[in-house]
Design an enzyme around this catalytic site. Structure first.
Site, PDB file in Angstrom:
ATOM      1  N   HIS A 163      42.937  42.200  38.227  1.00 38.96           N
ATOM      2  CA  HIS A 163      43.977  42.273  37.199  1.00 38.96           C
ATOM      3  C   HIS A 163      45.324  42.565  37.849  1.00 38.96           C
ATOM      4  O   HIS A 163      45.380  43.120  38.951  1.00 38.96           O
ATOM      5  CB  HIS A 163      43.680  43.400  36.197  1.00 38.96           C
ATOM      6  CG  HIS A 163      42.492  43.167  35.332  1.00 38.96           C
ATOM      7  ND1 HIS A 163      41.487  44.098  35.176  1.00 38.96           N
ATOM      8  CD2 HIS A 163      42.148  42.114  34.544  1.00 38.96           C
ATOM      9  CE1 HIS A 163      40.568  43.624  34.346  1.00 38.96           C
ATOM     10  NE2 HIS A 163      40.944  42.431  33.954  1.00 38.96           N
ATOM     11  N   CYS A 247      42.528  51.618  33.552  1.00 37.04           N
ATOM     12  CA  CYS A 247      41.489  50.903  32.791  1.00 37.04           C
ATOM     13  C   CYS A 247      40.818  51.751  31.721  1.00 37.04           C
ATOM     14  O   CYS A 247      40.261  51.217  30.759  1.00 37.04           O
ATOM     15  CB  CYS A 247      40.370  50.427  33.731  1.00 37.04           C
ATOM     16  SG  CYS A 247      40.878  49.427  35.124  1.00 37.04           S
TER      17      CYS A 247
END
Length: 256
Positions: A163, A247
């Protein structure tokens, strides 16, 4: 007074089966991961955030990584469509959590895919990692939703990283800390390179507090020398699954 609401999700009993893409699989201690998650929640609470549990999704090994399911911008919650199909079972609970906070809820629709870990908000500018879990159609939909809230989205190509926020995040003054070889630096303003992988992942907790992983002690020291207050948490078991401090929560500041 609460700083805001932090959405978190309890680790699945199947956490050790979580997806790994760019690293080798190593054993995950699920009991230790649960204790680390408790400590992570406590760090948020100590910084003034009210933690709210997203309904559990125990059949989804990666469900603890709640950031990937929601992007919150002011009073708008964008429910994502994860790039890994096996993660889409995480979405109903995330949508329910957003609705419980009375946010305006919209969704990314097929063929778009979007992971929240690809979305880095820095003031009115939003940088979006494209080419991994997030595709161009997902970016286009996100950009349209954000434009309605006065935000401008910029795509950033990724190079061998899960990501965007696995490679770059922002300090309280807007400085971007980064692993610059993992992203298209031409799409970004000047970066502050860091040597530790965990040093590229920070969460802004308010009042100059910066959440950072225990795996990045040199970066935590740098952050301190820059005048900020590092809040260190051990997330070793999540790092084995390409997870980072960003996250594990979705921060929803008070809506003015």
């Amino acid at each position: 007074m609460s700083t805001g609401t932090a959405l978190v999700r309890a680790p699945s009993s199947r956490l050790a089966e979580g997806i790994v893409t760019h690293i080798a699989r190593t054993p995950v201690d699920v009991d230790l991961a649960r204790r680390q998650h408790d400590a992570y929640r406590a760090a948020l609470a100590d910084a003034g955030w009210s933690t709210v549990d997203v309904p559990p999704a125990d059949d989804c090994p990666d469900s603890v990584f709640v950031e990937d399911t929601l992007v919150v911008c002011g009073d708008l919650a964008i429910v994502t469509r994860p790039g890994a199909p096996e993660r889409r079972g995480e979405i109903p609970g995330a949508r329910a959590a957003a609705e419980s906070l009375l946010l305006d809820v919209v969704e990314i629709e097929a063929p778009g895919t979007l992971d929240g870990g690809d979305v880095l908000q820095v003031g009115d500018r939003v940088y979006v990692g494209v080419g991994g879990r997030t595709n161009q159609a997902g970016f286009d939909q996100l950009a349209t939703h954000l434009a309605g809230r006065g935000r401008t989205a910029t795509p950033v190509a990724l190079h061998g990283v899960l990501h965007l926020k696995s490679a770059v995040t922002a300090l309280p003054d807007g400085t971007l800390v980064a692993l610059p070889n993992l992203v298209d630096i031409q799409a970004l303003p000047q970066l502050l390179p860091v040597e530790e992988e965990g040093g590229a992942h920070v969460v802004l907790l308010g009042e100059e507090r910066v959440l950072i992983a225990a795996s990045a002690p040199r970066t935590a020291d740098l952050i301190h020398r820059l005048g900020f207050a590092p809040v260190v948490v051990d997330i070793s078991e999540y790092e084995k699954l390409e997870g980072c401090v960003t996250c594990l929560s979705v921060l929803v500041p008070p809506i003015s």
